[in-house]
Scaffold this motif. Structure first.
Motif, short mmCIF file in Angstrom:
data_model
loop_
_atom_site.label_atom_id
_atom_site.label_comp_id
_atom_site.label_asym_id
_atom_site.label_seq_id
_atom_site.Cartn_x
_atom_site.Cartn_y
_atom_site.Cartn_z
N ASN A 90 38.12 98.91 -12.20
CA ASN A 90 38.00 98.10 -11.05
C ASN A 90 39.15 97.68 -10.46
N ASP A 91 40.05 96.74 -11.44
CA ASP A 91 41.21 96.19 -10.97
C ASP A 91 42.38 97.29 -10.43
N GLN A 94 41.99 98.57 -7.15
CA GLN A 94 42.25 97.63 -5.92
C GLN A 94 43.85 97.90 -5.41
N PHE A 118 39.92 90.97 -5.37
CA PHE A 118 38.57 90.80 -5.06
C PHE A 118 38.07 90.57 -6.68
N ALA A 119 37.69 89.33 -6.91
CA ALA A 119 37.30 88.54 -8.15
C ALA A 119 35.94 89.48 -8.53
N SER A 120 35.03 89.53 -7.74
CA SER A 120 33.81 90.09 -8.18
C SER A 120 33.70 91.63 -8.60
N LYS A 121 34.69 92.19 -8.12
CA LYS A 121 34.66 93.72 -8.65
C LYS A 121 34.62 94.03 -10.10
N GLY A 123 35.14 91.04 -12.46
CA GLY A 123 34.87 89.88 -13.19
C GLY A 123 36.25 89.42 -13.98
N CYS A 161 38.01 85.58 0.51
CA CYS A 161 37.28 86.45 -0.25
C CYS A 161 38.54 86.59 -1.52
N ASN A 162 39.58 86.30 -1.36
CA ASN A 162 40.60 86.88 -2.34
C ASN A 162 41.06 85.57 -3.43
N ASP A 164 40.47 83.12 -6.18
CA ASP A 164 39.79 83.24 -7.42
C ASP A 164 40.39 82.52 -8.40
N ARG A 166 39.21 80.88 -11.35
CA ARG A 166 39.32 81.37 -12.64
C ARG A 166 40.30 82.55 -12.99
#
Length: 251
Positions: A90-91, A94, A118-121, A123, A161-162, A164, A166
């Motif tokens: 996922n990362d 991006q 995008f953090a949700s992609k 985790g 949306c970007n 993050d 955490r």
């Protein structure tokens, strides 16, 4: 004569030699301390141990504790010795981090685009693995005689949306605890106002020595500031240089 001798004794060269000797002595003591706890430390080179020692201001006990924590983390988090691309799909998708060129000190350069994160992609756990993957790649390009790397953090287009918290805190923790004395400088560029909200939250978690290496660059001074430390031939095209950006996974 006595005054002259005293002046020579306290010269900058003498002080540097004294500090170097003190560091070597403490490095030997640190190695002995670590090898008494874990024989595998014999395989660790002096340059690595020295980075941990310097990160703790030459305090042997603190540096040894820090290194043992690093060993335990590495064995657990990177049991194969490396992070594979299949663990961070996922990362990587991006396309947010690139690696190309060296600064004037020989430090490899990485470019990070904050608006592509995008953090949700994936985790925070996958993001941690991605960070280790990227940092290991960067460190593998550090030439002999150099120990650090340079990062250009491009925040253009950054939005909620970007954001993050955490993820950023994870990055700070990993960099400071497990890659000490690796960061040379961070240029933060194209900074939108919204990013400063995140910065106010995370900056207290950055130690003072690391904060000194972070430079917020004015847009009107962008190219001139980068060229102070990076030759045009080593600067990415997107910033007026001559190199194409290469994704971190392709470097």
């Amino acid at each position: 004569m006595e005054e002259e001798e005293e002046e020579i004794f306290h010269s900058p060269e003498a002080e540097r030699d004294e500090k170097a000797d003190d560091e070597k002595r403490k490095l030997r003591l640190m190695r002995a301390t670590l090898e008494a706890k874990d024989l595998s430390c014999k395989d660790t080179d002096d340059l690595t141990l020295r980075r941990f020692l310097r990160a703790r201001d030459l305090d042997v006990e603190k540096a040894s504790t820090m290194f043992m924590k690093y060993l335990a983390w590495r064995r657990t988090f990177v049991p194969k010795g490396y992070i594979s691309e299949s663990e961070i799909t996922n990362d990587i998708a991006q396309n947010k981090m690139f690696m190309q060129g060296r600064d004037k000190a020989g430090r490899p350069i990485a470019v990070v685009f904050g608006s592509r994160h995008f953090a949700s992609k994936g985790g925070v756990d996958e993001f941690r693995r991605f960070l280790v993957f990227a940092l290991d790649r960067l460190c593998s390009r550090i030439p002999d005689g150099q120990e650090k790397f340079t990062i250009i953090g491009d925040i253009q287009g950054y939005g909620y949306c970007n954001s993050d918290v955490r993820g950023v805190l994870a990055a700070i923790s990993i960099l400071q605890e497990y890659y000490p004395e690796r960061l040379g400088k961070v240029y933060v560029i194209h900074v939108p106002y919204i990013f400063m909200t995140l910065w106010k939250i995370v900056s207290p978690f950055i130690d003072k020595n690391t904060r000194k290496k972070i430079v917020f660059v004015e847009n009107k001074r962008l190219r001139a500031t980068l060229l102070e430390d990076i030759d045009e031939s080593q600067l990415p095209e997107v910033y007026g240089g001559k190199l194409q950006l290469i994704p971190i996974q392709s470097g």
